[in-house]
Enzyme design. Structure first.
Site, mmCIF file in Angstrom:
data_model
loop_
_atom_site.group_PDB
_atom_site.id
_atom_site.type_symbol
_atom_site.label_atom_id
_atom_site.label_comp_id
_atom_site.label_asym_id
_atom_site.label_seq_id
_atom_site.Cartn_x
_atom_site.Cartn_y
_atom_site.Cartn_z
ATOM 1 N N TYR A 10 0.822 -1.223 0.000
ATOM 2 C CA TYR A 10 0.000 0.000 0.000
ATOM 3 C C TYR A 10 0.856 1.275 0.000
ATOM 4 O O TYR A 10 0.861 2.039 -0.982
ATOM 5 C CB TYR A 10 -0.944 -0.066 1.209
ATOM 6 C CG TYR A 10 -1.708 1.196 1.523
ATOM 7 C CD1 TYR A 10 -2.342 1.930 0.528
ATOM 8 C CD2 TYR A 10 -1.818 1.641 2.844
ATOM 9 C CE1 TYR A 10 -3.064 3.076 0.836
ATOM 10 C CE2 TYR A 10 -2.542 2.776 3.165
ATOM 11 C CZ TYR A 10 -3.156 3.493 2.155
ATOM 12 O OH TYR A 10 -3.859 4.624 2.466
ATOM 13 N N ASN A 31 8.111 -9.956 -2.280
ATOM 14 C CA ASN A 31 7.830 -11.398 -2.415
ATOM 15 C C ASN A 31 6.362 -11.645 -2.748
ATOM 16 O O ASN A 31 5.936 -12.791 -2.891
ATOM 17 C CB ASN A 31 8.255 -12.181 -1.158
ATOM 18 C CG ASN A 31 7.402 -11.827 0.049
ATOM 19 O OD1 ASN A 31 6.471 -11.026 -0.049
ATOM 20 N ND2 ASN A 31 7.716 -12.419 1.186
ATOM 21 N N GLY A 35 1.561 -7.998 -1.276
ATOM 22 C CA GLY A 35 1.546 -6.888 -2.239
ATOM 23 C C GLY A 35 0.898 -7.304 -3.551
ATOM 24 O O GLY A 35 0.530 -8.471 -3.745
ATOM 25 N N THR A 115 6.483 3.171 12.834
ATOM 26 C CA THR A 115 5.065 3.310 13.185
ATOM 27 C C THR A 115 4.859 4.020 14.511
ATOM 28 O O THR A 115 5.729 3.964 15.402
ATOM 29 C CB THR A 115 4.430 1.905 13.291
ATOM 30 O OG1 THR A 115 3.111 2.018 13.839
ATOM 31 C CG2 THR A 115 5.209 0.994 14.220
ATOM 32 N N TYR A 139 4.184 -6.336 17.155
ATOM 33 C CA TYR A 139 4.372 -5.553 15.926
ATOM 34 C C TYR A 139 5.185 -4.280 16.224
ATOM 35 O O TYR A 139 6.206 -4.005 15.598
ATOM 36 C CB TYR A 139 3.008 -5.186 15.321
ATOM 37 C CG TYR A 139 3.094 -4.112 14.269
ATOM 38 C CD1 TYR A 139 3.648 -4.377 13.029
ATOM 39 C CD2 TYR A 139 2.646 -2.814 14.529
ATOM 40 C CE1 TYR A 139 3.757 -3.388 12.066
ATOM 41 C CE2 TYR A 139 2.743 -1.818 13.574
ATOM 42 C CZ TYR A 139 3.300 -2.118 12.344
ATOM 43 O OH TYR A 139 3.413 -1.120 11.401
ATOM 44 N N ASN A 168 -1.809 7.190 11.201
ATOM 45 C CA ASN A 168 -2.716 6.313 10.444
ATOM 46 C C ASN A 168 -2.689 6.603 8.945
ATOM 47 O O ASN A 168 -3.359 7.529 8.475
ATOM 48 C CB ASN A 168 -4.125 6.429 11.007
ATOM 49 C CG ASN A 168 -4.239 5.742 12.347
ATOM 50 O OD1 ASN A 168 -3.560 6.110 13.300
ATOM 51 N ND2 ASN A 168 -5.075 4.728 12.428
HETATM 52 N N1 UFG Z 1 -11.856 0.827 14.439
HETATM 53 C C1 UFG Z 1 -13.203 0.538 14.633
HETATM 54 N N2 UFG Z 1 -13.754 -0.459 13.915
HETATM 55 C C2 UFG Z 1 -13.049 -1.187 12.992
HETATM 56 C C3 UFG Z 1 -11.687 -0.872 12.781
HETATM 57 C C4 UFG Z 1 -11.127 0.136 13.530
HETATM 58 O O1 UFG Z 1 -13.870 1.146 15.462
HETATM 59 O O2 UFG Z 1 -13.627 -2.102 12.371
HETATM 60 C C5 UFG Z 1 -11.245 1.918 15.196
HETATM 61 C C6 UFG Z 1 -10.080 1.453 16.056
HETATM 62 O O3 UFG Z 1 -10.530 1.031 17.307
HETATM 63 C C7 UFG Z 1 -9.230 2.704 16.088
HETATM 64 C C8 UFG Z 1 -9.513 3.402 14.759
HETATM 65 O O4 UFG Z 1 -10.710 2.830 14.291
HETATM 66 O O5 UFG Z 1 -9.667 3.538 17.105
HETATM 67 C C9 UFG Z 1 -8.423 3.165 13.739
HETATM 68 O O6 UFG Z 1 -8.171 1.779 13.634
HETATM 69 P P1 UFG Z 1 -7.256 1.135 12.503
HETATM 70 O O7 UFG Z 1 -7.296 -0.346 12.710
HETATM 71 O O8 UFG Z 1 -7.668 1.670 11.173
HETATM 72 O O9 UFG Z 1 -5.823 1.720 12.805
HETATM 73 P P2 UFG Z 1 -4.963 1.628 14.143
HETATM 74 O O10 UFG Z 1 -4.992 2.994 14.750
HETATM 75 O O11 UFG Z 1 -5.344 0.524 15.030
HETATM 76 O O12 UFG Z 1 -3.567 1.170 13.568
HETATM 77 C C10 UFG Z 1 -2.757 1.942 12.725
HETATM 78 C C11 UFG Z 1 -1.969 1.036 11.811
HETATM 79 C C12 UFG Z 1 -1.074 0.116 12.593
HETATM 80 C C13 UFG Z 1 -0.213 0.920 13.505
HETATM 81 C C14 UFG Z 1 -1.033 1.850 14.356
HETATM 82 C C15 UFG Z 1 -0.133 2.750 15.100
HETATM 83 O O13 UFG Z 1 -2.852 0.283 11.020
HETATM 84 O O14 UFG Z 1 -0.253 -0.608 11.705
HETATM 85 O O15 UFG Z 1 -1.888 2.649 13.527
HETATM 86 O O16 UFG Z 1 -0.818 3.393 16.067
HETATM 87 F F1 UFG Z 1 0.465 0.103 14.337
#
Ligand code: UFG
Length: 320
Positions: A10, A31, A35, A115, A139, A168
């Site tokens: 991505y 690999n 991707g 991250t 991670y 994010n």
């Molecule tokens: N969320 C929901 N419902 C979902 C998915 C996410 O409510 O189905 C919420 C999560 O609880 C969070 C927000 O949406 O509050 C964002 O969630 P994401 O899963 O989109 O992203 P994250 O903040 O968990 O994670 C991202 C990256 C990770 C990285 C992290 C660093 O995807 O790789 O930020 O903080 F580690």
């Protein structure tokens, strides 16, 4: 020539596109375990695997590489808790293989995908680079370990490195030719858009009792094209600075706000289900981007509206 490890993913593919638009010659090595070959446009392409050092060495022998951008890693927080071995092996051992191959081929410059997960539960926001690092999942641990390995390799072998800690990553290419396509998808924005277009039944909001104005988690969503620009700037500054840089907008958006913006942009209702908190989610994650500006001259240019508009365009015309 720039080697982009994991350039079919991505953020990698958007960075490759940006580099080529800016006149760089690029070889992507991937690999293809997650991707997409179709995401690599106008770059040389080689299949290589970080756990097979000979396959990486072959790329260094075939092309005259001066700098590496390294995206090739597993990225799912939940999976890393269930299967840490997979994460430590691929992310940490894989990076060691890459670094050792670089040093053996006398390549000393690397820009790395780090991250916000290196910080764990924030003690204050916006999070600057002086904030203590204390990952709460494997991670984040792998990314922090790699940052520390870079510092040691710098002292011992003269490695130049910039570790970019994304908050994010979101949005898609403005021309909608490439975009976000994870399998399984776990990220909020694509899931909201899939719920809106009927590909999923609903979006589950993970927790409504956080200490935030509307009770849902706040994150700092940064457009993938702004991240791509930061990688180019990092390459251009790598001889002047080595260290870690946070990349975000400094502005937080809650889960409920994302859904509202997505409904406004698409003109459609998003079916929502309220559920329990997801383990390991801090209430607020927001980046300070002052160092990124000071060191790289980088400033985000895209709004939350740009993010969701481009993601929606992609969601409706996905090519892979
Ligand atoms: N969320 C929901 N419902 C979902 C998915 C996410 O409510 O189905 C919420 C999560 O609880 C969070 C927000 O949406 O509050 C964002 O969630 P994401 O899963 O989109 O992203 P994250 O903040 O968990 O994670 C991202 C990256 C990770 C990285 C992290 C660093 O995807 O790789 O930020 O903080 F580690």
């Amino acid at each position: 020539m720039i080697l982009v490890m994991g350039g079919a993913g991505y953020i990698g593919s958007h960075t490759v596109k940006h580099l080529i638009q800016n006149g760089y010659e690029v070889v992507v090595a991937d690999n293809l375990c997650s991707g997409h070959k179709q995401a690599v446009q106008n770059a040389h392409f080689e299949i290589a695997d970080l756990l097979n050092p000979q396959s990486i060495d072959a790329v260094f022998k075939k092309y005259k590489i001066d700098t590496v951008i390294h995206f090739a890693a597993f990225l799912s927080v939940g999976e890393s808790v269930e299967n840490p071995a997979k994460y430590y092996r691929n992310n940490v051992v894989g990076t060691l293989n890459l670094l050792d191959t670089m040093i053996a081929n006398n390549v000393k410059n690397i820009v790395f995908s780090s991250t916000a997960a290196v910080f764990g539960n924030p003690q204050y926001t916006p999070i600057d680079e002086a904030h203590p690092t204390s990952p709460i999942n494997p991670y984040g641990q792998t990314k922090l370990m790699i940052e520390k390995i870079f510092a040691d390799y710098r002292r011992a072998y003269g490695l130049n490195y910039i570790a970019l800690r994304y908050f994010n990553a979101s949005g898609c290419s403005s021309d909608a030719t490439i975009g976000e396509s994870h399998n399984p998808e776990t990220h909020l924005i694509p899931l909201v858009l899939k719920a809106i277009n009927g590909e999923r039944e609903n979006i589950k909001i993970f927790g409504t009792d956080y200490d935030t104005p509307d009770g849902t988690c706040i994150r700092d969503y940064i457009h993938v094209e702004d991240l791509a620009t930061a990688h180019r700037l990092a390459i251009e500054h790598i001889n002047e600075y080595s260290g870690e840089i946070n990349l975000g907008t400094s502005k937080g958006t809650s889960v409920k706000e994302i859904i509202e913006i997505a409904e406004n942009i698409t003109g459609k209702k998003c079916p929502v289900v309220f559920t329990e908190r997801r383990a390991g989610d801090p209430a607020i994650l927001c980046a300070s981007n002052q160092k990124a500006y000071k060191v790289l001259g980088w400033k985000p240019t895209k709004s939350m509206k740009d993010i969701i508009e481009t993601a929606w365009k992609w969601e409706q015309n996905k090519k892979f």
